[in-house]
Scaffold this active site. Structure first.
Site, PDB file in Angstrom:
ATOM      1  N   GLN A  56       0.850  -1.196   0.000  1.00 51.66           N
ATOM      2  CA  GLN A  56       0.000   0.000   0.000  1.00 51.66           C
ATOM      3  C   GLN A  56       0.884   1.243   0.000  1.00 51.66           C
ATOM      4  O   GLN A  56       0.381   2.357  -0.164  1.00 51.66           O
ATOM      5  CB  GLN A  56      -0.906   0.019   1.230  1.00 51.66           C
ATOM      6  CG  GLN A  56      -1.827  -1.177   1.343  1.00 51.66           C
ATOM      7  CD  GLN A  56      -2.547  -1.207   2.676  1.00 51.66           C
ATOM      8  OE1 GLN A  56      -3.645  -0.659   2.829  1.00 51.66           O
ATOM      9  NE2 GLN A  56      -1.925  -1.838   3.658  1.00 51.66           N
TER      10      GLN A  56
ATOM     11  N   HIS B  30      -1.400   1.238  -4.372  1.00 52.95           N
ATOM     12  CA  HIS B  30      -1.824   2.636  -4.182  1.00 52.95           C
ATOM     13  C   HIS B  30      -0.950   3.596  -4.968  1.00 52.95           C
ATOM     14  O   HIS B  30      -0.956   4.801  -4.700  1.00 52.95           O
ATOM     15  CB  HIS B  30      -1.791   3.000  -2.686  1.00 52.95           C
ATOM     16  CG  HIS B  30      -2.874   2.329  -1.908  1.00 52.95           C
ATOM     17  ND1 HIS B  30      -2.890   2.306  -0.529  1.00 52.95           N
ATOM     18  CD2 HIS B  30      -3.980   1.647  -2.301  1.00 52.95           C
ATOM     19  CE1 HIS B  30      -3.975   1.652  -0.121  1.00 52.95           C
ATOM     20  NE2 HIS B  30      -4.638   1.225  -1.177  1.00 52.95           N
TER      21      HIS B  30
ATOM     22  N   GLY C 216       2.656  -4.351   9.065  1.00 61.20           N
ATOM     23  CA  GLY C 216       2.677  -2.901   9.220  1.00 61.20           C
ATOM     24  C   GLY C 216       1.498  -2.177   8.611  1.00 61.20           C
ATOM     25  O   GLY C 216       1.655  -1.085   8.067  1.00 61.20           O
TER      26      GLY C 216
ATOM     27  N   GLU D 275       1.007  -3.469  16.748  1.00 59.56           N
ATOM     28  CA  GLU D 275      -0.119  -3.748  17.666  1.00 59.56           C
ATOM     29  C   GLU D 275      -1.238  -4.391  16.872  1.00 59.56           C
ATOM     30  O   GLU D 275      -1.238  -4.330  15.633  1.00 59.56           O
ATOM     31  CB  GLU D 275      -0.598  -2.436  18.300  1.00 59.56           C
ATOM     32  CG  GLU D 275      -1.072  -1.430  17.272  1.00 59.56           C
ATOM     33  CD  GLU D 275      -1.135   0.003  17.817  1.00 59.56           C
ATOM     34  OE1 GLU D 275      -0.591   0.263  18.906  1.00 59.56           O
ATOM     35  OE2 GLU D 275      -1.700   0.854  17.116  1.00 59.56           O
TER      36      GLU D 275
ATOM     37  N   ASP E 263       6.238   4.741  -1.207  1.00 61.62           N
ATOM     38  CA  ASP E 263       7.692   4.976  -1.211  1.00 61.62           C
ATOM     39  C   ASP E 263       8.361   3.887  -2.043  1.00 61.62           C
ATOM     40  O   ASP E 263       7.700   2.940  -2.492  1.00 61.62           O
ATOM     41  CB  ASP E 263       8.221   4.985   0.249  1.00 61.62           C
ATOM     42  CG  ASP E 263       7.997   3.648   0.965  1.00 61.62           C
ATOM     43  OD1 ASP E 263       7.362   3.644   2.042  1.00 61.62           O
ATOM     44  OD2 ASP E 263       8.451   2.611   0.454  1.00 61.62           O
TER      45      ASP E 263
ATOM     46  N   SER F 232      -2.796  -1.082   9.382  1.00 64.67           N
ATOM     47  CA  SER F 232      -3.804  -1.011  10.447  1.00 64.67           C
ATOM     48  C   SER F 232      -5.098  -1.705  10.069  1.00 64.67           C
ATOM     49  O   SER F 232      -6.021  -1.807  10.866  1.00 64.67           O
ATOM     50  CB  SER F 232      -4.109   0.463  10.767  1.00 64.67           C
ATOM     51  OG  SER F 232      -4.674   1.086   9.616  1.00 64.67           O
TER      52      SER F 232
HETATM   53  N1  APR Z   1       6.624  -2.018  12.948  1.00 59.63           N
HETATM   54  C1  APR Z   1       5.472  -2.652  12.581  1.00 59.63           C
HETATM   55  N2  APR Z   1       4.260  -2.032  12.527  1.00 59.63           N
HETATM   56  C2  APR Z   1       4.239  -0.719  12.845  1.00 59.63           C
HETATM   57  C3  APR Z   1       5.395   0.006  13.214  1.00 59.63           C
HETATM   58  C4  APR Z   1       6.626  -0.703  13.249  1.00 59.63           C
HETATM   59  N3  APR Z   1       7.779  -0.101  13.603  1.00 59.63           N
HETATM   60  N4  APR Z   1       5.027   1.294  13.479  1.00 59.63           N
HETATM   61  C5  APR Z   1       3.686   1.368  13.262  1.00 59.63           C
HETATM   62  N5  APR Z   1       3.215   0.160  12.896  1.00 59.63           N
HETATM   63  C6  APR Z   1       1.828  -0.208  12.555  1.00 59.63           C
HETATM   64  C7  APR Z   1       0.779   0.571  13.313  1.00 59.63           C
HETATM   65  O1  APR Z   1       0.494  -0.072  14.542  1.00 59.63           O
HETATM   66  C8  APR Z   1      -0.406   0.509  12.340  1.00 59.63           C
HETATM   67  O2  APR Z   1      -1.199  -0.645  12.601  1.00 59.63           O
HETATM   68  O3  APR Z   1       1.630   0.100  11.197  1.00 59.63           O
HETATM   69  C9  APR Z   1       0.244   0.372  10.972  1.00 59.63           C
HETATM   70  C10 APR Z   1       0.143   1.631  10.141  1.00 59.63           C
HETATM   71  O4  APR Z   1      -1.219   1.841   9.865  1.00 59.63           O
HETATM   72  P1  APR Z   1      -1.651   3.127   8.998  1.00 59.63           P
HETATM   73  O5  APR Z   1      -0.948   4.336   9.517  1.00 59.63           O
HETATM   74  O6  APR Z   1      -3.140   3.114   8.922  1.00 59.63           O
HETATM   75  O7  APR Z   1      -1.023   2.848   7.561  1.00 59.63           O
HETATM   76  P2  APR Z   1      -1.591   1.850   6.467  1.00 59.63           P
HETATM   77  O8  APR Z   1      -2.269   0.675   7.092  1.00 59.63           O
HETATM   78  O9  APR Z   1      -0.476   1.560   5.523  1.00 59.63           O
HETATM   79  O10 APR Z   1      -2.696   2.751   5.694  1.00 59.63           O
HETATM   80  C11 APR Z   1      -3.321   2.149   4.566  1.00 59.63           C
HETATM   81  O11 APR Z   1      -4.462   4.244   4.146  1.00 59.63           O
HETATM   82  O12 APR Z   1      -4.313   6.517   4.146  1.00 59.63           O
HETATM   83  C12 APR Z   1      -4.334   5.409   3.328  1.00 59.63           C
HETATM   84  O13 APR Z   1      -3.365   5.211   1.217  1.00 59.63           O
HETATM   85  C13 APR Z   1      -3.049   5.301   2.559  1.00 59.63           C
HETATM   86  O14 APR Z   1      -1.826   3.286   1.975  1.00 59.63           O
HETATM   87  C14 APR Z   1      -2.449   3.987   3.056  1.00 59.63           C
HETATM   88  C15 APR Z   1      -3.647   3.234   3.577  1.00 59.63           C
END
Ligand code: APR
Length: 243
Positions: free
Chosen positions: A95, A113, A180, A209, A98, A182
């Site tokens: 997703q 994405h 990684g 988490e 980068d 959510s």
């Molecule tokens: N190691 C593992 N997981 C981690 C770490 C880490 N060091 N730091 C944070 N996380 C986890 C968080 O707990 C969270 O569950 O990574 C997840 C990040 O979730 P989001 O910030 O929601 O990012 P993501 O799931 O990639 O979002 C999906 O939403 O906004 C749109 O297009 C955007 O691609 C993105 C999509």
């Protein structure tokens, strides 16, 4: 299908895998959506309303990727090692926009994405690499139209990319690993359900988490990706099979 479980692996990654490389996630307390509103910078309506604001948002993130000391971390490297050494298909579905998976050595990679280091022309549809700032005064390198270039990024309300290839890989795999993310955004958040519907693949969540979809996974490990992913890949390669 041969004897035993399919040995293809599909890995879904989200912003959490790039966090330890210094890139912000979206929904953590210090995340991007705590700094700017999705509707202002990540929707087609927001771009139509104020293209300069959207260009500024992506220019700042592109600059941090191109000029900052942002490097792939041990989790990206471990996934590249898995792809190189696993006796079967390994597909990385990310997703993330980068280029840290590429820098880390992954090749079989689908950016569902889009990609921050590419731009697309709303005039002729061409997609070209772009590492500089982008603005409303830039001309399309192919059709020469001015002001028609946009980040090659999938905004909310737009169709993610490579969905046919992704569902094909999900339906074939013997292991699905989510790293990684959510589990807030579909269709990616529904991939684990697609895998469970399709057959007998094992499903694993590796995250800091529990995600929104944590209960849907047969196995879960929680902690930083740079610790979890290398260890998980070492175990997989030592086993050599999903049976
Ligand atoms: N190691 C593992 N997981 C981690 C770490 C880490 N060091 N730091 C944070 N996380 C986890 C968080 O707990 C969270 O569950 O990574 C997840 C990040 O979730 P989001 O910030 O929601 O990012 P993501 O799931 O990639 O979002 C999906 O939403 O906004 C749109 O297009 C955007 O691609 C993105 C999509």
């Amino acid at each position: 299908m041969g004897r035993g479980k399919a040995n293809g692996i599909v890995v879904l990654t989200g912003a959490g895998i790039s966090k330890e490389s210094g890139l912000d996630t979206f929904r953590d307390a210090d995340g991007i959506w705590a700094q700017v509103r999705i509707e202002d910078v990540a929707t087609p309506e927001g771009f139509r309303r104020d293209p300069v604001r959207v260009h500024d948002f992506y220019n700042a993130r592109r600059r941090s990727l191109v000029t900052g000391n942002v490097r792939p971390n041990a989790a990206h490297a471990a996934l590249a090692r898995l792809e190189a050494e696993w006796p079967g298909e390994v597909t990385i579905v990310t997703q993330n926009i980068d280029d840290l998976h590429e820098q880390g050595g992954s090749r079989n990679l689908l950016h569902m994405h889009g990609e921050m280091l590419k731009v697309r022309c709303d005039g002729c549809g061409t997609v070209v690499p772009w590492r500089d700032d982008l603005g409303t005064g830039d001309d399309c390198p192919d059709c020469a139209a001015t002001g028609r270039l946009r980040p090659h990024v999938v905004w909310f309300g737009e169709m993610p990319l490579y969905m046919d290839e992704i569902y094909g890989a999900l339906d074939r795999c013997g292991l699905f690993v989510s790293i990684g993310t959510s589990g807030n955004v579909y269709p990616a958040a529904g991939f684990v359900t697609e895998v469970r519907r399709a057959g007998t693949a094992h499903t694993v969540e590796l995250n800091l988490e529990p995600s929104e979809g944590a209960s849907l996974f047969a196995e879960a490990r929680y902690g930083p990706a740079t610790e979890l992913v290398p260890a998980f890949v070492d175990e997989l390669l030592a086993r050599g099979t999903l049976d």
